[in-house]
Design an enzyme around this catalytic site. Structure first.
Site, short mmCIF file in Angstrom:
data_model
loop_
_atom_site.label_atom_id
_atom_site.label_comp_id
_atom_site.label_asym_id
_atom_site.label_seq_id
_atom_site.Cartn_x
_atom_site.Cartn_y
_atom_site.Cartn_z
N HIS A 98 0.82 -1.22 0.00
CA HIS A 98 0.00 0.00 0.00
C HIS A 98 0.86 1.28 0.00
O HIS A 98 0.32 2.37 -0.19
CB HIS A 98 -0.91 0.06 1.23
CG HIS A 98 -1.92 -1.04 1.31
ND1 HIS A 98 -2.80 -1.33 0.30
CD2 HIS A 98 -2.18 -1.95 2.30
CE1 HIS A 98 -3.58 -2.36 0.65
NE2 HIS A 98 -3.21 -2.75 1.85
N ASP A 135 -2.55 -10.90 -1.72
CA ASP A 135 -3.06 -10.34 -0.47
C ASP A 135 -4.53 -9.95 -0.68
O ASP A 135 -4.92 -9.58 -1.79
CB ASP A 135 -2.23 -9.10 -0.11
CG ASP A 135 -2.60 -8.50 1.24
OD1 ASP A 135 -1.89 -8.79 2.22
OD2 ASP A 135 -3.61 -7.76 1.32
ZN ZN Z 1 -3.81 -7.20 3.23
#
Ligand code: ZN
Length: 275
Positions: A98, A135
């Site tokens: 991220h 993920d």
């Molecule tokens: Zn994650």
């Protein structure tokens, strides 16, 4: 500061790595990445900010930084680089997918797998790299870093709609394959996505290296998401990912159930070894 600092109840606990080291034999320590290696992806001003933190500070709504964050970020990135060089699995935190070039986000300080990909290109001479991110959250940082770069194919399977809100329908281009999956998806949906989308796209791209953003928060018992992937499912994802290129390396992203994380990582290691 957005809310009081309480690192002891943060899902990205230091216990995540402790339980892995306890369960897995044969791990070796990595070395920190150099500043130049990290600057292939991140802005110098942002790295200066990370290096200057003198007390615990929220860097965004759920990302805590502190006096040891810069060192931790360099170590995580360095382990990812070592995994690329040796063909291994970097068991690191903080996670990375991220993180954006100029700020932290979603528990992530620097984008470990993006730094590893740039190292593979600049230092190892590889040209075409595919990143497969399973993920449960969309790897928005990695997506943004390589969105306009045709030398890196980014593939992400993730729960959607869900945090961070990106990666939905209509966000793909020639080297971006986002696969939004509904809450509750499990092994069958992931396998079908691999057969119908991931494998044909990656094979057509013909990468020299596949890097896996290996998060385990799509597991049926993970506390942060709502998917139903099993231990056997992660083994299969690893096996199929590693068949997509002559070289493969993996970097840990999420996975927040301390009771299940070790056997999920072991399952992925079996899958990578089986290919
Ligand atoms: Zn994650």
């Amino acid at each position: 500061m957005l809310h009081p600092v309480d690192a002891h109840h943060h899902p990205d606990s230091e216990q995540r790595i402790a339980v892995l080291l306890h369960a897995l034999g044969g791990a070796r320590e990595g070395l920190p990445a150099s500043r130049a290696q990290v600057e292939r992806v991140h802005e110098p001003e942002y790295l200066d900010l990370l290096a200057s933190l003198e007390r615990d500070t929220w860097l965004d709504g759920d990302t805590l930084g502190g006096p040891t964050s810069y060192e931790a970020a360099l170590l995580a990135a360095g382990c990812a680089i070592a995994a690329v060089e040796a063909g291994g699995f970097a068991l690191v935190r903080p996670p990375g997918h991220h993180a954006l070039p100029d700020h932290a986000m979603g528990f992530c300080l620097v984008d470990n797998i993006a730094i590893a990909a740039r190292h593979a290109q600049d230092a190892l001479g590889l040209e075409r790299i595919a990143i497969v991110d399973w993920d449960v959250h969309h790897g928005n940082g990695t997506d943004a870093i390589f969105h306009d770069d045709d030398s890196v194919l980014f593939v992400s399977l993730h729960q959607w709609p869900f945090y961070p809100g990106t990666g939905g329908p209509g966000t793909n281009d020639d080297t971006t394959l986002n696969i939004p999956l509904h809450a509750g998806a499990g092994d069958a949906e992931y396998a079908a996505s691999f057969s119908e989308l991931v494998e044909p796209t990656v094979r057509a791209f013909d990468p020299e290296l596949v890097l896996v953003s290996a998060g385990f928060d799509a597991h049926e018992e993970d506390p942060l998401a709502h998917m139903a992937v099993t231990e056997r499912g992660f083994e299969e994802l690893a096996r199929r990912s590693s068949q997509l290129a002559p070289r493969v390396a993996a970097v840990l992203e999420g996975g927040y159930n301390l009771a299940t994380l070790p056997r999920l990582v072991e399952a992925a290691l079996r899958g990578f070894d089986a290919a």
